[in-house]
Design an enzyme around this catalytic site. Sequence first.
Site, PDB file in Angstrom:
ATOM      1  N   ALA A  86       1.167  -0.898   0.027  1.00  0.00           N
ATOM      2  CA  ALA A  86      -0.423   0.217  -0.148  1.00  0.00           C
ATOM      3  C   ALA A  86       1.249   1.266  -0.022  1.00  0.00           C
ATOM      4  CB  ALA A  86      -0.974   0.709   0.985  1.00  0.00           C
ATOM      5  N   THR A 125      -5.759 -11.329  13.112  1.00  0.00           N
ATOM      6  CA  THR A 125      -6.472  -9.753  12.909  1.00  0.00           C
ATOM      7  C   THR A 125      -6.687  -9.173  12.085  1.00  0.00           C
ATOM      8  OG1 THR A 125      -7.332 -10.403  15.713  1.00  0.00           O
ATOM      9  CG2 THR A 125      -8.119  -7.878  14.190  1.00  0.00           C
ATOM     10  N   CYS A 163      16.163   0.257   0.982  1.00  0.00           N
ATOM     11  CA  CYS A 163      16.382  -1.050   1.942  1.00  0.00           C
ATOM     12  C   CYS A 163      18.284  -1.413   1.892  1.00  0.00           C
ATOM     13  CB  CYS A 163      15.657  -1.940   1.306  1.00  0.00           C
ATOM     14  SG  CYS A 163      14.120  -2.130   1.154  1.00  0.00           S
TER      15      CYS A 163
HETATM   16  N1  PLP Z   1       8.903  -5.100  -3.566  1.00  0.00           N
HETATM   17  C1  PLP Z   1       9.116  -4.175  -4.643  1.00  0.00           C
HETATM   18  C2  PLP Z   1       9.590  -4.209  -5.885  1.00  0.00           C
HETATM   19  C3  PLP Z   1       9.978  -2.822  -3.283  1.00  0.00           C
HETATM   20  O1  PLP Z   1       9.726  -1.645  -4.218  1.00  0.00           O
HETATM   21  C4  PLP Z   1       9.361  -2.945  -2.284  1.00  0.00           C
HETATM   22  C5  PLP Z   1       9.905  -1.277  -1.551  1.00  0.00           C
HETATM   23  O2  PLP Z   1      10.729  -1.349  -1.428  1.00  0.00           O
HETATM   24  C6  PLP Z   1       8.668  -4.421  -1.480  1.00  0.00           C
HETATM   25  C7  PLP Z   1       8.612  -5.769  -2.722  1.00  0.00           C
HETATM   26  C8  PLP Z   1       8.440  -4.431   0.533  1.00  0.00           C
HETATM   27  O3  PLP Z   1       7.408  -3.770  -0.043  1.00  0.00           O
HETATM   28  P1  PLP Z   1       7.096  -3.149   1.921  1.00  0.00           P
HETATM   29  O4  PLP Z   1       8.250  -2.461   1.447  1.00  0.00           O
HETATM   30  O5  PLP Z   1       5.833  -3.520   1.659  1.00  0.00           O
HETATM   31  O6  PLP Z   1       7.814  -4.129   2.599  1.00  0.00           O
END
Ligand code: PLP
Length: 356
Positions: A189, A226, A301
Amino acid sequence: MHYLDHNATSPLRPEAREAMERALSVTGNPSSVHAGGRAARRIVEEARELVADAMGVAPGKVIFTSGGTEANALALRGAVEGALETGERITRLFVSAIEHDSVRAMAAALTERVPGLRLETIPATADGVIDLASTTLNEGKGRALVAVMAANNETGAIQPVETIDGLLFVDAVQKPDRYDNASYISLSAHKLGGPQGVGALIVKDGAPFAAQLLGGGQEHGLRAGTQNVAGIAGFGAAIGRARIDSTLRDRFEGGLKGPIFGKAVPRLPNTSCFALPGIAAETSLMALDLDGVMVSSGAACSSGKVKPSHVLAAMGVSDDLARCALRVSFGWNSTEADVDAALAAIARLEARREAA
Ligand code: PLP
């Protein structure tokens, strides 16, 4: 401040905030049968319909999760373990070299844990598109599961997922669209103006699947726990809203001097991955931040890690250049003033570097 990091997270859209505020004023567990529970359940089911509608699937195919990472793990583990249960074992897991770490790490862990499961990497071209010509996806005995993202989060390069046959998992976090040939589709989201900490996995009819969280029977018995009612309400309100075109990105790239990665292939209209040669990305990030411009170096990340991006490495970009790579990503509330501020800040950074 100029926020140009929508691929990491996009600010909450007003519609999502309003839907969340309404949901937060409802007291009730969606599984409870009393009036409060029914009201909460209605919120969840209305959002499920909105997500299903945007993705062109029946509401019963949508499993709400805690985000994209969980949806990705659920797709991979759910498929592999589900296939074990039906006796149609998956023996090969094809994962593209440019997948998000949440897919790469889970795929690697699964192949360690599940005897007889082999991991195969689909390489990428220099433009950051998966190289299907050099990979035979269905060779060998047993079933194969193919994991390819819809669009890359670092370069924005759009992947040819619609050309892939067989059991397919599409991480659609950066490009939520309809993927008729995919058996599993993951969503998050907060990449589309909804809240953080909520996402969904779509599992189509006939796809092998084993639930991972068991207990309360929520989410059609496929993901117990939940539900995050307010988060889900915000997700439903955000999905399907207008996305931006490439006007801002093109204006931005028009002002850049250095290399732009993936420029020759179809990309997400909001994403620009480029290098400022000779300036380490950590230095640029900090200098731009001090100048009020928030960008990212590759995936958010992997910020803080010294290792250059695995995506740029898969594209054959040298380590030296990859260490100077930045990503700018625009979104629903970005403006021309943001573009101009970013270009001015980059020009000041380059001028300081030349003077040094
Ligand atoms: N997949 C992709 C291509 C993403 O860019 C990201 C977020 O950086 C994710 C998965 C992970 O999503 P979330 O941050 O909701 O765990």
